[in-house]
Structures are given as C-alpha cells and as structure tokens.
Design an enzyme around this catalytic site. Structure first.
Site, PDB file in Angstrom:
ATOM      1  CB  CYS A   1      -0.820 -54.915  33.349  1.00 59.30           C
ATOM      2  SG  CYS A   1      -2.424 -55.221  34.107  1.00 59.30           S
TER       3      CYS A   1
ATOM      4  CB  ALA B   1      -8.280 -65.438  27.283  1.00 53.73           C
TER       5      ALA B   1
ATOM      6  N   PRO C   1      -9.804 -59.293  27.223  1.00 56.93           N
ATOM      7  CG  PRO C   1      -9.624 -57.187  26.208  1.00 56.93           C
ATOM      8  CD  PRO C   1      -9.097 -58.000  27.368  1.00 56.93           C
ATOM      9  N   GLY C   2      -9.181 -60.616  24.893  1.00 58.23           N
ATOM     10  CA  GLY C   2      -8.771 -61.414  23.749  1.00 58.23           C
ATOM     11  C   GLY C   2      -7.658 -60.847  22.904  1.00 58.23           C
ATOM     12  N   GLY C   3      -7.024 -59.773  23.349  1.00 57.46           N
ATOM     13  CA  GLY C   3      -5.932 -59.192  22.574  1.00 57.46           C
ATOM     14  C   GLY C   3      -4.769 -60.142  22.392  1.00 57.46           C
TER      15      GLY C   3
ATOM     16  CG  ASP D   1      -2.378 -61.123  31.035  1.00 56.08           C
ATOM     17  OD1 ASP D   1      -1.980 -60.537  32.057  1.00 56.08           O
ATOM     18  OD2 ASP D   1      -2.781 -60.518  30.026  1.00 56.08           O
TER      19      ASP D   1
END
Length: 477
Positions: A403, A284, A286-288, A350
C-alpha cells in the site's frame, strides 16, 4: 517557497503523567479539543494515532469516552491532515513557542478554523470559546488562556491573508514532511499535486460484498430499502455516500459485507483462486484479504501473521464471516518455524511497507515515517520475498502487494525480483494504483503503465476513489 517542518517532540520522561481527566462536560467541544490535542501530542512523540486515541479514551470514564469518542477522533484526524498548515500558523502567530499542550490545542483549533464557514464542523466563535475553556481547565496551562484567545482571534481577523501566506511554505501548503513531498515529486512529476491532495481527503467508506451471501446489485437494493445511498465501484465493492458506524451497516454483523477499500479488493481477484487450491496469505492481519479469498473459493488457506495480537483479529473477522482458515503466528521471512513442506498454489505477499498509499485513512503515518525507514522496509520486503518463493509450487503464482506509492517499494522491487529469480515470469497485474479522491478522479495519471490503464479499463467504475496500492504478479516456471 520555504520549507518548514512540524515540531517533533521527545516522549515524556518515564513515570510522568501523560493524560489526565478534565473537569469539562464530556459532550463539549472543549473536552474534545483537549483530548484530541493530547492524541496529537502523543503522535508527535512517536505513537501511532489509533494507540494514542485509545490511551486518551482509556484515561476518562466509560461514559465520557462514549459521549466524546466521535468528536475526539474527528478533530485528531483533521488536525493530522492539516498539521503542516496549523504548525506554520502557530509559528507565525506566537512570538515564542508555546508550551507543548498549549501548542497542540492551538493546532487542533486552527485545523478547525481553516475550513470555510459553509464546510466548517463548528462555528468560529464556538471553536475560540471552547479552546480557551479547554486551556483554562488545566491548571498547568491556565496561564495561556489570553494567549490562545489572542492567537485565534488574530487569525480570524485576517484569515484569508494568513492562509494565503501559508501557501508560501512547502509544508504549510501540502501538510507532509519535506522529504515526503520531494519523494512524491520525484516519483510522479506529472501527478504529485493530485497524489498529495488525495492523501489529505477523508477516505470514503467502501464495503466488500460477500460473494457467498449476495452480490452488489442485491446489496444495493438492501441499502436502498434501509434508506442508505450507495454506489457500485467494483465487482464486489460498494461505496457508501456517507460514512456509518458498522453497527448501522445492513448485514455487517452477519458477515454479508466487510469494510475494505476498493483498491485493496483487487488482491484476491488478481490471484484467481479456484476451489481446492492451497493458498498462503502472508502478513495477513487484520484478515480483510484472507476473508475475500475464502469468499471467492473453497481453499486450504494458511493465514500467516507475525504478531499474535493481530493474528487474533484475523480469527475474529473470519468468525463474523462464517469462514475458516489455518491462522498461524510466524515470520513470513523465516518459514522453517511454521512451514509444513506442502507447496502452495498461490501466495499473497502483502508485505510491510511505508503505508504511503493509505495516508488519507492514516494521516499520522506521514509524520511518523522517516526517510531512513524506506531502505529498511525495502530490505525487509526482499527478505520475505526470497523466503516465500521456494514455497510456491511449479506453475503457481505469487502476488506482491504494497500500500505504497514510493517506487523503491513498488516497481523497483518487482524488477529486482525478476532479476533475482530466473524461474519467475512476470504476469499482467494492475501495477501502480495512485490514490484517487474527489479532487483527483477527473484527471487520471498520464504516467501510469499501459498495463495499469488496460486493467482499469476492464473494470466498470473501479477507480472511483481508492487508496494507493502496487500489484505485481509472478508465476514459477
């Protein structure tokens, strides 16, 4: 076309001084060039650019760092986006390979000089003068003042001819390692030039509007009142016309907006979360995406991160947004150590990847990655997916995100997952989003899936400049 490659150096011996303070004015270009060259040298030795910049800035006083930080960062990022061209020019213009730091100062200076006069950040005279000054300020490099002066002036005398010659070299043209260029060519034969070109641009500053606090239309009016130009590029996305420090962005400190690429914002939207759902955001930090999920619904959310330091950043981001989640330090591929046995309605996976889709924001990645990294990452992604799938409730959904632009980490992984898990039903999702930019927006990729094109057509302006991502969504039978 020849195929040279930038020099990759070994790290210095243990105990050797790596960074030292110069007796130069901290607001001078010479100071910034020297510090940026130290950061570039650290990247060549295997250090990530943010860590290299932090180390360089920690080696100078707080006042010096405050004055020079912006210039150092700008030059280092520019240089790594143009390192192939700069290194090719150094190899042609210097008969014998220069000392490491001398070569890095030359690379930084040439990365500034390749710009046309009307787009250049500094005048050519200033760059040459300050590069020579920077070299002269270091006792161990002062012998090379004449060399640096001669090389840069030689380049400027025949600038156009040298830049044209650089186009005969694959790395000198595209500013990526050969293996990376060839991988993109194989994966996207119709679009590889646009993909590589997009990765050499500076990414825009895109904001995510907190749906709990405001909406895009209202926030655009807030920007207008502050004299800041912005454009809506998605349901929650606003792109600023020019980058700004976060402390100058209206509402950032109060959690009204966050910085997040438009392509990254698709993740929370595609999970289609609803109030009361139990959700796992794996990997997770940096938490975006964690914050975005909580902005869209009241959730029982577990934010999982394997690195304790990075997990702390999730807490910081959530505090700024005024939101809460159960932030847990643990390995997504080993749930026995952290899973409480309650199934999740949604899982966002992710996963770690090559980051090949976000190189315009992280230009060091292209020089740090090696071809052998890709199979290792593919294996790690499969380990995580296999471990997470049993945690999903029946009829629940898992969103696989990278990504990356390399098919091995993207579509090939999605197909593997379908074969490996008979109870997984693949649902519609954006698929592969190739990176876009000012030079790549006009022409869209003809090779993108129909599913991706259909998803894009549903969104007004959402592909007006985003990084490269891959999305695949699965439901458990």
């Amino acid at each position: 076309m020849t195929r040279s490659a930038p020099i990759r150096r070994k790290p210095p011996k243990a105990g050797a001084p790596r960074f030292s303070t110069l007796h130069l004015a901290p607001d001078s270009l010479g100071f910034a060039l020297d510090c940026a060259a130290l950061a570039v040298g650290a990247v060549r030795a295997g250090m990530a650019l943010p860590a290299a910049l932090a180390t360089v800035q920690a080696s100078v006083s707080a006042d010096e760092a405050a004055l020079a930080r912006g210039a150092i960062q700008d030059i280092a990022y520019r240089t790594l986006r143009r390192l192939g061209t700069a290194d090719w020019l150094v190899a042609q213009l210097v008969r014998k390979a220069p000392a490491a730091h001398v070569g890095d100062v030359l690379a930084c200076a040439l990365a500034l000089l390749v710009d046309d006069a009307h787009t250049a950040a500094y005048s050519a005279f200033t760059v040459v003068d300050q590069a020579v000054t920077a070299i002269g300020a270091r006792r161990e490099c002062a012998f090379a003042k004449g060399l640096v002066n001669a090389v840069l002036r030689n380049f400027l005398r025949e600038r156009e001819a040298w830049l044209e010659k650089a186009q005969t070299d694959l790395v000198g043209t595209w500013n990526y390692p050969v293996w990376w260029i060839e991988s993109v060519q194989r994966a996207w034969p119709n679009d590889w030039r646009r993909v590589l070109a997009a990765g050499n641009e500076q990414g825009p500053l895109t904001l995510r509007v907190n749906a709990r606090r405001t909406n895009v239309s209202e926030y655009l009016r807030t920007l207008e009142a502050a004299g800041i130009a912005g454009t809506a590029v998605g349901p929650y996305a606003v792109r600023l016309a020019a980058p700004l420090p976060v402390d100058r962005i209206p509402g950032f400190a109060e959690g009204v907006v966050s910085v997040q690429d438009a392509g990254a914002q698709w993740a929370a939207e595609r999970l289609e979360v609803r109030d009361g759902m139990r959700v796992l955001d794996a990997c997770a930090a940096p938490g975006g995406k964690t914050g975005h999920l909580l902005e869209l619904a009241a959730l029982d959310l577990v934010a999982l991160e394997s690195d304790g330091t990075r997990a702390a950043r999730i807490e910081e981001n959530l505090t700024r947004l005024g939101l809460t989640a159960k932030v847990t330090v643990g390995d997504a591929g080993a749930p026995d150590a952290w899973y409480d046995g309650k199934p999740f309605d949604r899982i966002l996976a992710d996963v770690p990847c090559s980051a090949s889709g976000i190189v315009r924001r992280h230009p060091d990645v292209r020089w740090l990655r090696r071809p052998s990294d890709i199979p290792a990452l593919v294996a790690e992604q499969r380990r995580i997916l296999d471990a997470l799938w049993p945690l999903l409730a029946p009829s629940g959904e898992l969103l696989y995100v990278t990504c990356s632009i390399f098919p091995e980490e993207c579509e090939e992984q999605a197909r593997w997952f379908e074969r490996a898990h008979e109870d997984a039903v693949r649902l519609d999702a954006p698929g592969q989003l190739l990176p876009t930019g000012s030079g790549a927006t006009a022409e869209r990729s003809a090779s993108l899936s129909t599913e991706t094109q259909a998803a894009r057509s549903e969104r007004s302006g959402a592909d007006l400049d985003h990084d490269g991502f891959f999305y695949a969504r699965f439901q458990k039978r």
